[in-house]
Design an enzyme around this catalytic site. Structure first.
Site, PDB file in Angstrom:
ATOM      1  CB  SER A 190       0.184   4.451   6.635  1.00 50.96           C
ATOM      2  OG  SER A 190       0.350   5.340   5.561  1.00 50.96           O
ATOM      3  CD  GLU A 212      -4.257   7.886  -1.563  1.00 52.75           C
ATOM      4  OE1 GLU A 212      -4.452   8.249  -0.395  1.00 52.75           O
ATOM      5  OE2 GLU A 212      -3.542   6.914  -1.873  1.00 52.75           O
ATOM      6  CB  SER A 267       5.281  13.497   2.435  1.00 47.95           C
ATOM      7  OG  SER A 267       6.552  13.227   1.882  1.00 47.95           O
ATOM      8  CG  ASN A 268       2.647  17.932  -0.777  1.00 52.47           C
ATOM      9  OD1 ASN A 268       2.004  16.887  -0.925  1.00 52.47           O
ATOM     10  ND2 ASN A 268       2.077  19.126  -0.776  1.00 52.47           N
ATOM     11  CD  GLU A 269       7.782  17.567   2.697  1.00 52.94           C
ATOM     12  OE1 GLU A 269       7.583  18.594   3.358  1.00 52.94           O
ATOM     13  OE2 GLU A 269       6.948  16.642   2.605  1.00 52.94           O
ATOM     14  CD  GLN A 290      -4.887   4.249   0.861  1.00 52.76           C
ATOM     15  OE1 GLN A 290      -5.225   5.314   1.366  1.00 52.76           O
ATOM     16  NE2 GLN A 290      -4.105   4.195  -0.195  1.00 52.76           N
ATOM     17  N   GLY A 291      -5.673   0.149   3.701  1.00 51.16           N
ATOM     18  CA  GLY A 291      -4.675  -0.369   4.628  1.00 51.16           C
ATOM     19  C   GLY A 291      -3.285  -0.314   4.034  1.00 51.16           C
TER      20      GLY A 291
END
Length: 374
Positions: free
Chosen positions: A129, A244, A360-362, A126-127
């Site tokens: 980030s 995902e 992120s979970n945030e 997976q490209g």
């Protein structure tokens, strides 16, 4: 929960298959895995066995090669595989890029890629980030300039899991700087053997080589490998992230927790913590089954909720496993090592990233607040 007769018969069929086909070496490799991403030498061996039976892609529609199972059958299969100690399969192809190829791919793209994903002939990474573009993915800068029938790519991607094994990548690239950042992104499928691609390993705290940085130096990608319209890649990516982030976190976590609870001599405090975690996982399981039935919320909302609850449950269990196996290690004679602790500690370190990857979970909590609280 008691199975109805049809579910009980299906569960028995799955157990018989696992007893016959899940070899001791595959079980051992799964037990020693310190990451959800098992080495392809293991995962592809198990994938070939499942593919032969027609069970490699439980969530796929039958028209594309799935087994035609209903929601309960898919959940039972996941639970039984976890209980039997089966290795996980690489999700990048089967669970991430395949659904978007089904949704946005041309008939030619579907006919080419989907059978190769099922068989394991294509192994994907997976490209998404980049350095400076993680949770703020819309700030990505990998440039894709149109040149005739191709795009020419320059830039880099980072934290690219298993790029050193993959022969394919699904990738987000910037094709326009006009308007909102999200409006200039295109979704591409590319060959990792393309000239100009180089892969640099990144070692984790656990000592694993799982992540990489991938560099693109005038890499040519045919425009025919674009998925969806040019500059519409953000929409394609959001569809992928639903797959995902969501998933079946509870079955493998329940199996691992039961193994921890079976250990003796833990003491009342640790026993109580394990029981509390067991209750929490059963609640997570109930929520996953509710999401599976499409009750009470959109798939995107459920994906964010399950991502937060599932990854944080994973991290709590990692902490408990280190404590349980640490107690066992103290009881060993001098000079002996605890094999279970040698798995628990790297897994703890590896899973620190679980609350960051896939958004992120945030950020997920922000998405949940917007969806539920407006």
């Amino acid at each position: 929960m008691t199975d109805d007769p049809a579910t009980a018969a299906f569960r028995a069929e799955v157990r018989a298959f696992l007893d016959a086909e899940l070899t001791p070496d595959l079980r051992e490799a799964a037990a020693r895995a310190t990451s959800v991403f098992i080495e392809p030498a293991v995962s592809l061996k198990w994938q070939a066995i499942l593919h032969k039976r027609g069970w490699v892609a439980p969530d796929w529609p039958e028209a594309f090669g799935g087994p035609g199972w209903d929601d309960m059958q898919r959940y039972v299969f996941a639970a039984e595989c976890a209980a039997a100690g089966a290795p996980s399969l690489a999700p990048m192809g089967l669970k991430m890029v395949a659904p978007v190829i089904m949704q946005y791919g041309t008939p030619q793209q579907q006919a080419f890629y989907l059978p190769r994903i099922l068989s394991g002939e294509d192994y994907w990474c997976q490209g998404f980030s980049e350095p400076g573009a993680g949770s703020d993915l819309a700030s990505l800068q990998l440039r894709a300039e149109a040149d005739g029938a191709d795009y020419v790519l320059n830039g880099s991607k980072i934290w690219t899991t298993h790029a050193h094994h993959a022969n394919r990548m699904f990738c987000l690239a910037r094709t326009s700087t006009e308007g909102k950042p999200q409006a200039g992104i295109t979704f591409l499928l590319l060959d990792m053997e393309s000239p100009g691609i180089s892969v640099k390993p990144i070692r984790t705290l656990a000592g694993d080589h799982e992540f990489n940085q991938v560099f693109f130096d005038d890499v040519r990608v045919p425009q025919a490998n674009r998925l969806g319209d040019e500059n519409a890649g953000w929409t394609v990516a959001k569809h992928l992230l639903t797959f995902e982030r969501g998933g079946k976190y509870a079955p493998p976590l329940i199996g691992r927790l039961e193994a921890l609870r079976a250990r003796e001599g833990l003491g009342p405090v640790l026993d109580a913590r394990l029981v509390r975690e067991a209750v929490s996982l059963r609640a997570l399981q109930a929520l996953e089954m509710k999401a599976m039935r499409g009750e009470g919320g959109s798939p995107a909302l459920y994906a964010s909720v399950l991502k937060v609850l599932g990854t944080e449950a994973m991290q709590r269990q990692d902490t408990l496993a280190c404590e349980v196996e640490g107690l066992a290690a103290w009881a060993l004679p001098d000079g002996q090592t605890c094999a279970a602790l040698a798995v628990a500690v790297p897994r703890y370190l590896n899973d620190r990233a679980a609350s960051i990857y896939a958004g992120s979970n945030e950020i997920q909590r922000d998405l949940i607040a917007r969806a539920v609280l407006n």
